[in-house]
Scaffold this motif. Structure first.
Motif, PDB file in Angstrom:
ATOM      1  N   UNK A   7      21.828  23.356 -24.346  1.00 58.67           N
ATOM      2  CA  UNK A   7      20.904  23.820 -25.381  1.00 58.67           C
ATOM      3  C   UNK A   7      19.468  23.882 -24.848  1.00 58.67           C
ATOM      4  N   UNK A   8      18.568  24.356 -25.683  1.00 58.65           N
ATOM      5  CA  UNK A   8      17.141  24.491 -25.352  1.00 58.65           C
ATOM      6  C   UNK A   8      16.537  23.168 -24.903  1.00 58.65           C
ATOM      7  N   UNK A   9      15.646  23.253 -23.924  1.00 58.86           N
ATOM      8  CA  UNK A   9      14.881  22.093 -23.478  1.00 58.86           C
ATOM      9  C   UNK A   9      13.388  22.327 -23.727  1.00 58.86           C
ATOM     10  N   UNK A  10      12.698  21.292 -24.184  1.00 57.90           N
ATOM     11  CA  UNK A  10      11.236  21.286 -24.245  1.00 57.90           C
ATOM     12  C   UNK A  10      10.780  19.994 -23.579  1.00 57.90           C
ATOM     13  N   UNK A  11      10.117  20.134 -22.440  1.00 57.45           N
ATOM     14  CA  UNK A  11       9.608  18.980 -21.703  1.00 57.45           C
ATOM     15  C   UNK A  11       8.119  18.884 -21.992  1.00 57.45           C
ATOM     16  N   UNK A  12       7.749  17.921 -22.843  1.00 56.55           N
ATOM     17  CA  UNK A  12       6.376  17.809 -23.315  1.00 56.55           C
ATOM     18  C   UNK A  12       5.748  16.492 -22.892  1.00 56.55           C
ATOM     19  N   UNK A  13       4.481  16.560 -22.544  1.00 57.82           N
ATOM     20  CA  UNK A  13       3.718  15.347 -22.223  1.00 57.82           C
ATOM     21  C   UNK A  13       3.136  14.698 -23.476  1.00 57.82           C
ATOM     22  N   UNK A  36      16.318  21.773 -12.575  1.00 55.91           N
ATOM     23  CA  UNK A  36      15.520  21.265 -11.448  1.00 55.91           C
ATOM     24  C   UNK A  36      14.109  21.853 -11.412  1.00 55.91           C
ATOM     25  N   UNK A  37      13.991  23.143 -11.691  1.00 57.63           N
ATOM     26  CA  UNK A  37      12.669  23.775 -11.671  1.00 57.63           C
ATOM     27  C   UNK A  37      11.820  23.291 -12.845  1.00 57.63           C
ATOM     28  N   UNK A  38      12.447  23.097 -14.000  1.00 54.89           N
ATOM     29  CA  UNK A  38      11.718  22.563 -15.151  1.00 54.89           C
ATOM     30  C   UNK A  38      11.163  21.174 -14.843  1.00 54.89           C
ATOM     31  N   UNK A  39      11.971  20.335 -14.200  1.00 56.61           N
ATOM     32  CA  UNK A  39      11.520  18.988 -13.844  1.00 56.61           C
ATOM     33  C   UNK A  39      10.354  19.047 -12.855  1.00 56.61           C
ATOM     34  N   UNK A  40      10.398  19.995 -11.939  1.00 48.08           N
ATOM     35  CA  UNK A  40       9.321  20.134 -10.956  1.00 48.08           C
ATOM     36  C   UNK A  40       8.015  20.533 -11.634  1.00 48.08           C
ATOM     37  N   UNK A  41       8.065  21.514 -12.522  1.00 47.42           N
ATOM     38  CA  UNK A  41       6.843  21.918 -13.228  1.00 47.42           C
ATOM     39  C   UNK A  41       6.323  20.781 -14.104  1.00 47.42           C
ATOM     40  N   UNK A  47       3.539  21.394 -19.546  1.00 51.13           N
ATOM     41  CA  UNK A  47       4.517  21.348 -20.611  1.00 51.13           C
ATOM     42  C   UNK A  47       5.466  22.517 -20.365  1.00 51.13           C
ATOM     43  N   UNK A  48       6.763  22.287 -20.523  1.00 51.69           N
ATOM     44  CA  UNK A  48       7.767  23.267 -20.100  1.00 51.69           C
ATOM     45  C   UNK A  48       8.724  23.579 -21.254  1.00 51.69           C
ATOM     46  N   UNK A  84       3.074  28.817 -25.694  1.00 53.90           N
ATOM     47  CA  UNK A  84       1.631  29.034 -25.818  1.00 53.90           C
ATOM     48  C   UNK A  84       0.963  27.937 -26.634  1.00 53.90           C
ATOM     49  N   UNK A  85       1.684  27.377 -27.593  1.00 53.20           N
ATOM     50  CA  UNK A  85       1.129  26.290 -28.396  1.00 53.20           C
ATOM     51  C   UNK A  85       0.993  25.004 -27.598  1.00 53.20           C
ATOM     52  N   UNK A  86       1.669  24.930 -26.453  1.00 54.77           N
ATOM     53  CA  UNK A  86       1.688  23.702 -25.660  1.00 54.77           C
ATOM     54  C   UNK A  86       0.760  23.744 -24.451  1.00 54.77           C
ATOM     55  N   UNK A  87       0.075  24.878 -24.231  1.00 58.40           N
ATOM     56  CA  UNK A  87      -0.786  24.955 -23.067  1.00 58.40           C
ATOM     57  C   UNK A  87      -1.948  25.906 -23.262  1.00 58.40           C
ATOM     58  N   UNK A  88      -3.096  25.559 -22.669  1.00 53.83           N
ATOM     59  CA  UNK A  88      -4.258  26.444 -22.743  1.00 53.83           C
ATOM     60  C   UNK A  88      -4.017  27.717 -21.938  1.00 53.83           C
ATOM     61  N   UNK A  89      -3.282  27.596 -20.828  1.00 50.61           N
ATOM     62  CA  UNK A  89      -2.858  28.759 -20.060  1.00 50.61           C
ATOM     63  C   UNK A  89      -1.336  28.754 -20.000  1.00 50.61           C
ATOM     64  N   UNK A  90      -0.738  29.920 -20.246  1.00 52.73           N
ATOM     65  CA  UNK A  90       0.714  30.019 -20.293  1.00 52.73           C
ATOM     66  C   UNK A  90       1.193  31.117 -19.365  1.00 52.73           C
TER      67      UNK A  90
END
Length: 253
Positions: A7-13, A36-41, A47-48, A84-90
């Motif tokens: 399912x969908x993942x949202x990796x948020x700080x 793996x790429x999501x974890x790296x970012x 925020x991913x 976009x709601x999770x970052x100033x630059x997306x």
């Protein structure tokens, strides 16, 4: 029913950060493809958001055949709103069919998508799979469900692939001047699934129109890679190096 772990993942700080990234998986895959790429970012402070495409990641392995162009566009647009709601630059990184949607977002929402990376984007099939003269027929007859569905040697539904091709074919000839500041495209020399010429030509035109920095990256042939240049089980011992490479291309490092 969604299969476990797909399912969908949202990796948020836990708060809005300076940077967020939207990762769009490939056709027949799920967000797990991009773990793996999501974890790296995420480790780099992003925020991913990694959404599950309609009809994908299901217990029914043929669920992806039900996708529609309208459903794919709506899914991608909603996911971009979340990112976009999770970052100033997306920015957006898309794989294969996800690369088509990433490009569509960059064209449709240029004020939001500031960075674009496409990995083996499926703008059109490789000529060995579908001759150029037959592409319109595939897109129209299967895309509008006027013919019974068929499956390619990779298990791809003609109807589903046609939905991505409909989106790609509707991209404008003139790209926006206020598009991304950074564009990159990646392709393996052994890819016989996508049209390699278009895989580089479209991002190049988009970057030129926007005055963006551009990298067109052909992976080394000794890696022996074909279309799937993201799944860890395909990349083997080269996986971590390639994930770093893709992140660097995104960041223009």
């Amino acid at each position: 029913m969604i299969a476990d772990g797909h399912d969908t993942r949202v990796l948020s700080h836990g708060r809005r950060r300076a940077r967020s990234v939207l990762l769009l998986h490939g056709y027949t895959h799920s967000p797990a493809q991009l773990d793996p790429l999501a974890a790296l970012f995420f480790a780099r402070g992003y925020n991913v958001v990694v959404p599950r495409a309609p009809g994908h990641g299901l217990v029914d392995p043929d669920g992806h055949a039900t996708v529609t162009a309208a459903g794919l566009r709506a899914y991608a647009a909603e996911a971009l709103d979340t990112a976009a709601a999770l970052g100033a630059e997306t920015g957006v990184l898309g794989v294969s069919g996800g690369g088509v949607l990433a490009t569509w977002l960059a064209v449709r929402r240029p004020e939001t998508v500031r960075r674009l990376v496409v990995l083996a984007p499926l703008y059109a099939p490789h000529p060995s799979q579908v001759p150029p003269a037959a592409r319109v027929a595939l897109r129209v007859l299967h895309g509008r469900r006027l013919l019974p569905d068929r499956r390619s040697s990779r298990g791809y539904s003609y109807r589903a692939v046609a939905q991505y091709l409909r989106i790609a074919s509707a991209l404008p000839r003139a790209f926006p001047a206020n598009g991304p500041a950074r564009v990159a495209a990646v392709l393996a020399p052994g890819d016989t699934t996508v049209d390699g010429k278009l895989a580089f030509e479209l991002p190049e035109r988009l970057a030129r129109a926007a005055g963006a920095s551009l990298t067109l990256d052909t992976l080394p042939s000794h890696l022996g890679l074909a279309h799937d240049i993201i799944s860890r089980h395909r990349l083997g011992e080269h996986a971590d190096v390639l994930y770093e490479r893709y992140a660097a291309l995104y960041e223009d490092a």
